[in-house]
Design a protein around this motif. Structure first.
Motif, PDB file in Angstrom:
ATOM      1  N   ILE A   7       0.828  -1.195   0.000  1.00 55.98           N
ATOM      2  CA  ILE A   7       0.000   0.000   0.000  1.00 55.98           C
ATOM      3  C   ILE A   7       0.864   1.248   0.000  1.00 55.98           C
ATOM      4  O   ILE A   7       0.563   2.238  -0.643  1.00 55.98           O
ATOM      5  N   ARG A   8       1.983   1.165   0.683  1.00 57.22           N
ATOM      6  CA  ARG A   8       2.885   2.291   0.657  1.00 57.22           C
ATOM      7  C   ARG A   8       3.411   2.517  -0.746  1.00 57.22           C
ATOM      8  O   ARG A   8       3.640   3.620  -1.204  1.00 57.22           O
ATOM      9  N   SER A  11       1.017   4.537  -2.757  1.00 60.75           N
ATOM     10  CA  SER A  11       1.144   5.958  -2.496  1.00 60.75           C
ATOM     11  C   SER A  11       2.308   6.532  -3.292  1.00 60.75           C
ATOM     12  O   SER A  11       2.240   7.629  -3.803  1.00 60.75           O
ATOM     13  N   GLN A  58      -3.328  13.187   2.337  1.00 57.35           N
ATOM     14  CA  GLN A  58      -3.613  11.752   2.344  1.00 57.35           C
ATOM     15  C   GLN A  58      -3.700  11.281   3.788  1.00 57.35           C
ATOM     16  O   GLN A  58      -2.770  11.452   4.578  1.00 57.35           O
ATOM     17  N   ASN A  60      -5.573   8.023   4.614  1.00 54.94           N
ATOM     18  CA  ASN A  60      -5.797   6.586   4.742  1.00 54.94           C
ATOM     19  C   ASN A  60      -5.359   5.857   3.479  1.00 54.94           C
ATOM     20  O   ASN A  60      -5.412   6.412   2.371  1.00 54.94           O
ATOM     21  N   SER A  61      -4.941   4.596   3.644  1.00 56.32           N
ATOM     22  CA  SER A  61      -4.620   3.700   2.533  1.00 56.32           C
ATOM     23  C   SER A  61      -5.314   2.366   2.770  1.00 56.32           C
ATOM     24  O   SER A  61      -5.385   1.894   3.911  1.00 56.32           O
ATOM     25  N   GLU A  71      -7.427  -1.554   6.031  1.00 52.49           N
ATOM     26  CA  GLU A  71      -6.625  -0.335   6.177  1.00 52.49           C
ATOM     27  C   GLU A  71      -5.183  -0.659   6.556  1.00 52.49           C
ATOM     28  O   GLU A  71      -4.921  -1.563   7.347  1.00 52.49           O
ATOM     29  N   ILE A  74      -0.839   4.878   7.650  1.00 53.51           N
ATOM     30  CA  ILE A  74       0.211   5.647   6.997  1.00 53.51           C
ATOM     31  C   ILE A  74       1.286   5.967   8.034  1.00 53.51           C
ATOM     32  O   ILE A  74       0.975   6.415   9.138  1.00 53.51           O
ATOM     33  N   PHE A 154      -6.901  -1.065  -4.924  1.00 53.18           N
ATOM     34  CA  PHE A 154      -6.262  -0.223  -3.936  1.00 53.18           C
ATOM     35  C   PHE A 154      -7.002   1.103  -3.846  1.00 53.18           C
ATOM     36  O   PHE A 154      -7.548   1.599  -4.838  1.00 53.18           O
ATOM     37  N   TRP A 156      -6.935   5.168  -1.839  1.00 56.55           N
ATOM     38  CA  TRP A 156      -6.341   6.169  -0.953  1.00 56.55           C
ATOM     39  C   TRP A 156      -7.380   7.243  -0.685  1.00 56.55           C
ATOM     40  O   TRP A 156      -8.098   7.676  -1.593  1.00 56.55           O
TER      41      TRP A 156
END
Length: 293
Positions: A7-8, A11, A58, A60-61, A71, A74, A154, A156
């Motif tokens: 998930i990072r 981003s 930003q 939430n991811s 979730e 972050i 995915f 964000w």
């Protein structure tokens, strides 16, 4: 596969495709659940362009697993702010997990029919837009550890904020005028006046650029830098680092700086720091700049 890394990574992909005029915006919050429960007319405020104006952070991811959005928090150090401006310009305020901070400018437009953003020609799918939140969706990610391209869903979430996140770079935004110059002598900073210009100022903008203006007698010079990257001082180091690209010499240079307060910054000359030993050395110089109103 590492969930946090994936998930990072998403981003990071957005950082590469979605690149601050600072707006003061105050709105009533709207949760993800409210977004997902609303009708299409409520889910996407129209027109998209007008309702995207402002500053977004930003917050939430998510990754879709077994039909549920999971979730991934972050990291505290990470910052990803977007500032959408009229005229198709927007600014990106970034602080990476390694502490490096920077801003850059890009172009954007919104497609009302497809519910997408176009940033530098790349399409980005929106999952919703309310007064206080907008959602970005994607179906691919790259695993940093392996380089593998991952397939999935995915998401964000960006939340509207009143001002961009304060970073090592945003603190420098604006024009700063040289006030005093000092030389280190026997462990003390002693003010010196020789070789002082009649006027000297540094100006940092939201494009990540710096202009250095100097007036000596009747000679006025402007030196420009781009790609400015700020970095918070590491433990034991006396000053933050600012790396910038010298457009004239086509070389990257580093300066050391330390904020006395929000309106005063000390900038150390290269002779005051031993880059190989990574420590300050005696006999160097520093300049004190004050923020111009």
């Amino acid at each position: 596969m590492n969930m946090k890394e994936t998930i990072r990574t998403m981003s990071t992909l957005l950082l590469m495709t979605v690149a601050m005029v600072i707006f003061a915006c105050t709105f009533t919050a709207c949760s993800d659940d409210e977004m997902n429960d609303n009708t299409d007319e409520t889910l996407f405020l129209r027109p998209l362009t007008k309702n995207l104006f402002g500053i977004w952070k930003q917050t939430n991811s998510y990754m879709l697993q077994d039909g549920k959005w999971i979730e991934d928090p972050i990291p505290e150090m990470y910052v990803n702010d977007l500032v959408f401006c009229p005229g198709g310009i927007y600014y990106h305020n970034v602080r990476r997990e390694d502490g490096k901070t920077y801003m850059f400018e890009s172009t954007w437009s919104a497609d009302e029919t497809a519910d997408t953003l176009k940033v530098n020609g790349e399409g980005i799918r929106l999952g919703g837009l309310t007064e206080n939140e907008f959602i970005v969706l994607d179906t691919t990610a790259t695993d940093h550890a392996t380089g593998e391209v991952l397939k999935g869903e995915f998401k964000w979430v960006y939340t509207r904020v009143n001002q961009p996140t304060k970073t090592a770079y945003t603190q420098l935004l604006g024009r700063w005028q040289l006030q005093k110059r000092f030389q280190e002598q026997d462990g003390q900073w002693v003010e010196v006046t020789q070789d002082m210009p009649d006027y000297c100022a540094r100006e940092y903008d939201m494009r990540g650029s710096c202009a250095l203006y100097t007036l000596t007698g009747d000679k006025f010079e402007t030196k420009r830098y781009s790609g400015c990257v700020g970095e918070i001082a590491k433990w034991g180091e006396p000053a933050d680092i600012l790396s910038q690209w010298d457009i004239c010499s086509q070389a990257r240079v580093e300066i050391r700086l330390c904020f006395e307060d929000e309106n005063t910054v000390h900038i150390y000359h290269p002779d005051n720091y031993d880059s190989e030993a990574e420590k300050m050395v005696p006999g160097g110089h520093k300049d004190v700049f004050v923020r111009m109103k």
